[in-house]
Design a protein around this motif. Sequence first.
Motif, PDB file in Angstrom:
ATOM      1  N   LEU A 114     -10.881   7.861  -8.131  1.00 53.17           N
ATOM      2  CA  LEU A 114      -9.960   8.105  -7.023  1.00 53.17           C
ATOM      3  C   LEU A 114     -10.355   7.266  -5.806  1.00 53.17           C
ATOM      4  CD1 LEU A 114      -7.525   9.736  -6.032  1.00 53.17           C
ATOM      5  CD2 LEU A 114      -9.127  11.506  -5.271  1.00 53.17           C
ATOM      6  N   LYS A 115     -11.654   7.119  -5.572  1.00 44.40           N
ATOM      7  CA  LYS A 115     -12.116   6.264  -4.470  1.00 44.40           C
ATOM      8  C   LYS A 115     -11.642   4.830  -4.676  1.00 44.40           C
ATOM      9  CE  LYS A 115     -16.245   8.841  -3.081  1.00 44.40           C
ATOM     10  NZ  LYS A 115     -17.727   8.801  -2.950  1.00 44.40           N
ATOM     11  N   ARG A 116     -11.677   4.375  -5.917  1.00 42.32           N
ATOM     12  CA  ARG A 116     -11.190   3.027  -6.221  1.00 42.32           C
ATOM     13  C   ARG A 116      -9.691   2.928  -5.962  1.00 42.32           C
ATOM     14  NH1 ARG A 116     -12.958  -2.229  -6.599  1.00 42.32           N
ATOM     15  NH2 ARG A 116     -11.086  -3.348  -7.206  1.00 42.32           N
ATOM     16  N   PHE A 117      -8.967   4.000  -6.302  1.00 45.26           N
ATOM     17  CA  PHE A 117      -7.520   4.031  -6.039  1.00 45.26           C
ATOM     18  C   PHE A 117      -7.252   3.901  -4.546  1.00 45.26           C
ATOM     19  CE2 PHE A 117      -3.780   6.490  -4.760  1.00 45.26           C
ATOM     20  CZ  PHE A 117      -2.786   5.853  -5.500  1.00 45.26           C
ATOM     21  N   PHE A 118      -8.001   4.637  -3.727  1.00 47.13           N
ATOM     22  CA  PHE A 118      -7.839   4.549  -2.279  1.00 47.13           C
ATOM     23  C   PHE A 118      -8.130   3.132  -1.778  1.00 47.13           C
ATOM     24  CE2 PHE A 118      -8.926   9.325  -1.877  1.00 47.13           C
ATOM     25  CZ  PHE A 118      -7.579   9.661  -1.924  1.00 47.13           C
ATOM     26  N   LYS A 119      -9.161   2.508  -2.311  1.00 48.50           N
ATOM     27  CA  LYS A 119      -9.531   1.160  -1.889  1.00 48.50           C
ATOM     28  C   LYS A 119      -8.421   0.163  -2.215  1.00 48.50           C
ATOM     29  CE  LYS A 119     -13.064  -2.447  -2.572  1.00 48.50           C
ATOM     30  NZ  LYS A 119     -12.499  -3.178  -1.463  1.00 48.50           N
ATOM     31  N   ASP A 120      -7.804   0.320  -3.366  1.00 43.80           N
ATOM     32  CA  ASP A 120      -6.782  -0.627  -3.811  1.00 43.80           C
ATOM     33  C   ASP A 120      -5.409  -0.363  -3.195  1.00 43.80           C
ATOM     34  OD1 ASP A 120      -8.631  -1.889  -5.409  1.00 43.80           O
ATOM     35  OD2 ASP A 120      -8.035  -0.835  -7.249  1.00 43.80           O
ATOM     36  N   GLU A 145      -3.187  10.938  -9.957  1.00 47.04           N
ATOM     37  CA  GLU A 145      -4.220   9.938 -10.236  1.00 47.04           C
ATOM     38  C   GLU A 145      -5.442  10.580 -10.883  1.00 47.04           C
ATOM     39  OE1 GLU A 145      -4.112   6.601 -10.025  1.00 47.04           O
ATOM     40  OE2 GLU A 145      -1.992   6.894  -9.552  1.00 47.04           O
ATOM     41  N   ILE A 146      -5.823  11.758 -10.418  1.00 49.19           N
ATOM     42  CA  ILE A 146      -6.965  12.467 -10.999  1.00 49.19           C
ATOM     43  C   ILE A 146      -6.680  12.838 -12.449  1.00 49.19           C
ATOM     44  CG2 ILE A 146      -8.285  14.619 -10.931  1.00 49.19           C
ATOM     45  CD1 ILE A 146      -8.175  14.470  -7.884  1.00 49.19           C
ATOM     46  N   GLU A 147      -5.477  13.312 -12.715  1.00 47.21           N
ATOM     47  CA  GLU A 147      -5.114  13.710 -14.075  1.00 47.21           C
ATOM     48  C   GLU A 147      -5.076  12.501 -15.010  1.00 47.21           C
ATOM     49  OE1 GLU A 147      -4.843  16.160 -16.990  1.00 47.21           O
ATOM     50  OE2 GLU A 147      -5.010  16.880 -14.923  1.00 47.21           O
ATOM     51  N   ILE A 148      -4.547  11.374 -14.511  1.00 44.87           N
ATOM     52  CA  ILE A 148      -4.531  10.147 -15.320  1.00 44.87           C
ATOM     53  C   ILE A 148      -5.950   9.714 -15.655  1.00 44.87           C
ATOM     54  CG2 ILE A 148      -4.026   7.664 -15.259  1.00 44.87           C
ATOM     55  CD1 ILE A 148      -1.501   8.357 -13.636  1.00 44.87           C
ATOM     56  N   ALA A 149      -6.826   9.750 -14.638  1.00 46.99           N
ATOM     57  CA  ALA A 149      -8.225   9.357 -14.840  1.00 46.99           C
ATOM     58  C   ALA A 149      -8.894  10.258 -15.873  1.00 46.99           C
ATOM     59  CB  ALA A 149      -8.974   9.413 -13.522  1.00 46.99           C
ATOM     60  N   LYS A 150      -8.664  11.557 -15.776  1.00 48.13           N
ATOM     61  CA  LYS A 150      -9.280  12.489 -16.725  1.00 48.13           C
ATOM     62  C   LYS A 150      -8.778  12.244 -18.149  1.00 48.13           C
ATOM     63  CE  LYS A 150     -10.356  16.391 -13.666  1.00 48.13           C
ATOM     64  NZ  LYS A 150     -10.089  17.814 -13.361  1.00 48.13           N
ATOM     65  N   ASP A 151      -7.488  11.978 -18.291  1.00 47.62           N
ATOM     66  CA  ASP A 151      -6.931  11.701 -19.621  1.00 47.62           C
ATOM     67  C   ASP A 151      -7.574  10.460 -20.218  1.00 47.62           C
ATOM     68  OD1 ASP A 151      -5.289  13.894 -19.615  1.00 47.62           O
ATOM     69  OD2 ASP A 151      -3.491  12.802 -18.964  1.00 47.62           O
ATOM     70  N   GLN A 152      -7.755   9.421 -19.396  1.00 54.06           N
ATOM     71  CA  GLN A 152      -8.394   8.201 -19.879  1.00 54.06           C
ATOM     72  C   GLN A 152      -9.835   8.468 -20.307  1.00 54.06           C
ATOM     73  OE1 GLN A 152      -7.871   5.642 -16.470  1.00 54.06           O
ATOM     74  NE2 GLN A 152      -5.895   4.844 -17.189  1.00 54.06           N
ATOM     75  N   LEU A 153     -10.535   9.264 -19.508  1.00 49.15           N
ATOM     76  CA  LEU A 153     -11.935   9.579 -19.818  1.00 49.15           C
ATOM     77  C   LEU A 153     -12.054  10.396 -21.095  1.00 49.15           C
ATOM     78  CD1 LEU A 153     -13.077  10.400 -16.169  1.00 49.15           C
ATOM     79  CD2 LEU A 153     -13.817   8.430 -17.541  1.00 49.15           C
ATOM     80  N   ARG A 154     -11.133  11.332 -21.305  1.00 50.10           N
ATOM     81  CA  ARG A 154     -11.135  12.128 -22.540  1.00 50.10           C
ATOM     82  C   ARG A 154     -10.937  11.222 -23.753  1.00 50.10           C
ATOM     83  NH1 ARG A 154      -7.738  15.745 -19.296  1.00 50.10           N
ATOM     84  NH2 ARG A 154      -8.996  17.556 -18.666  1.00 50.10           N
ATOM     85  N   PRO A 168       0.831  -1.217   0.000  1.00 46.76           N
ATOM     86  CA  PRO A 168       0.000   0.000   0.000  1.00 46.76           C
ATOM     87  C   PRO A 168       0.858   1.256   0.000  1.00 46.76           C
ATOM     88  CG  PRO A 168       0.034  -1.015   2.182  1.00 46.76           C
ATOM     89  CD  PRO A 168       0.710  -1.979   1.257  1.00 46.76           C
ATOM     90  N   VAL A 169       0.323   2.327  -0.605  1.00 45.92           N
ATOM     91  CA  VAL A 169       1.085   3.583  -0.661  1.00 45.92           C
ATOM     92  C   VAL A 169       0.955   4.364   0.632  1.00 45.92           C
ATOM     93  CG1 VAL A 169       0.870   3.741  -3.165  1.00 45.92           C
ATOM     94  CG2 VAL A 169      -0.812   4.892  -1.712  1.00 45.92           C
ATOM     95  N   ALA A 170      -0.098   4.059   1.418  1.00 50.06           N
ATOM     96  CA  ALA A 170      -0.321   4.788   2.667  1.00 50.06           C
ATOM     97  C   ALA A 170      -1.255   3.977   3.557  1.00 50.06           C
ATOM     98  CB  ALA A 170      -0.927   6.164   2.393  1.00 50.06           C
ATOM     99  N   LEU A 171      -1.368   4.411   4.814  1.00 53.06           N
ATOM    100  CA  LEU A 171      -2.256   3.741   5.756  1.00 53.06           C
ATOM    101  C   LEU A 171      -3.719   3.947   5.371  1.00 53.06           C
ATOM    102  CD1 LEU A 171      -2.737   2.286   8.485  1.00 53.06           C
ATOM    103  CD2 LEU A 171      -2.677   4.547   9.571  1.00 53.06           C
ATOM    104  N   ASN A 172      -4.096   5.187   5.052  1.00 50.90           N
ATOM    105  CA  ASN A 172      -5.475   5.529   4.708  1.00 50.90           C
ATOM    106  C   ASN A 172      -5.463   6.702   3.733  1.00 50.90           C
ATOM    107  OD1 ASN A 172      -4.860   7.765   6.355  1.00 50.90           O
ATOM    108  ND2 ASN A 172      -5.732   6.770   8.158  1.00 50.90           N
ATOM    109  N   GLU A 173      -6.660   7.212   3.403  1.00 52.30           N
ATOM    110  CA  GLU A 173      -6.761   8.304   2.442  1.00 52.30           C
ATOM    111  C   GLU A 173      -5.962   9.526   2.881  1.00 52.30           C
ATOM    112  OE1 GLU A 173      -9.217   6.546   3.754  1.00 52.30           O
ATOM    113  OE2 GLU A 173     -10.994   6.435   2.450  1.00 52.30           O
ATOM    114  N   GLU A 174      -6.014   9.833   4.179  1.00 50.11           N
ATOM    115  CA  GLU A 174      -5.327  11.022   4.699  1.00 50.11           C
ATOM    116  C   GLU A 174      -3.806  10.924   4.549  1.00 50.11           C
ATOM    117  OE1 GLU A 174      -7.684   9.349   6.361  1.00 50.11           O
ATOM    118  OE2 GLU A 174      -9.316  10.791   6.127  1.00 50.11           O
ATOM    119  N   GLY A 175      -3.305   9.712   4.444  1.00 56.46           N
ATOM    120  CA  GLY A 175      -1.868   9.531   4.355  1.00 56.46           C
ATOM    121  C   GLY A 175      -1.306   9.602   2.947  1.00 56.46           C
TER     122      GLY A 175
END
Length: 274
Positions: free
Chosen positions: A230-236, A204-213, A188-195
């Motif tokens: 992004l929520k999915r990214f946090f879950k994974d 991650e947001i920019e990558i997602a937007k590029d894919q959607l475009r 994991p990259v962090a303990l939770n979302e805040e980390g």
Amino acid sequence: MAKITAAEVNKLRKTTGAGMMDCKNALVEADGDFEKAIEILRKKGQKVAAKRADRDSSEGAAIAKVNDANTHGVVISLNCETDFVAKNDSFVTLANELADLALDYDSKDAFLAADYKGMTVQEKLTEQTGVIGEKIEIGGFEKLSAPFVGSYIHAGNKIAVLTGLSHAVDGAEEAAKNVAMQAAAMNPVALNEEGVDQSVIDKEIEIAKDQLRQEGKPEAMLDNIAKGKLKRFFKDNTLVNQDYIKDSKQSVAQYLKSVNADLKVVGFKRVALG
């Protein structure tokens, strides 16, 4: 010229870990002076270390240690150049001894300056560089304190993890080890979302937007859809939200609640080789 006995050579070998011929040659050069012979071997190590300073030391042994009270732990890696050296019993023994010592120090620099059998840890690493002929160094150095600290070392000493739990409850030792195994396997990259670092979130947001475009989604929809991704990214990628590897029907946080309703993971440290 002093006569060098096999017993003297063997004593120097046990003290320094150097090869028999290196020990004999050092004693001959020192005219039988034991302390001078040790210094000669150390200088040899310094020369080898200087020559190999730019080498890649991505192999080695990652070791986690926890104090007797299970409230404080350290994870370090003793790095070398080849897997052959990393698997050597004496190398792994040294890694474990250094990890035991590291428990008492709060920083890597303080640890490297600490006494190890009459020399500093850094001097020992330099000596071993000369003995083994490979770059030897401390790679990772992480500390963790919590109400309960557990650990896990993956087979082959390639990954070592500490996990901190919120309470020292019944079952805490097994739970801490299971969560440490989770962190070892899923990285994991962090303990939770805040980390999660904001730069990672922005990327991650920019990558997602590029894919959607590229999929032809309208620009006005991008923000909302990207937030969902992004929520999915946090879950994974955050430890408490990941699917628990031993039971994918629950998250890591839910697994801990099944052990004790108040139990949470409050921190983790992971050191991996390669």
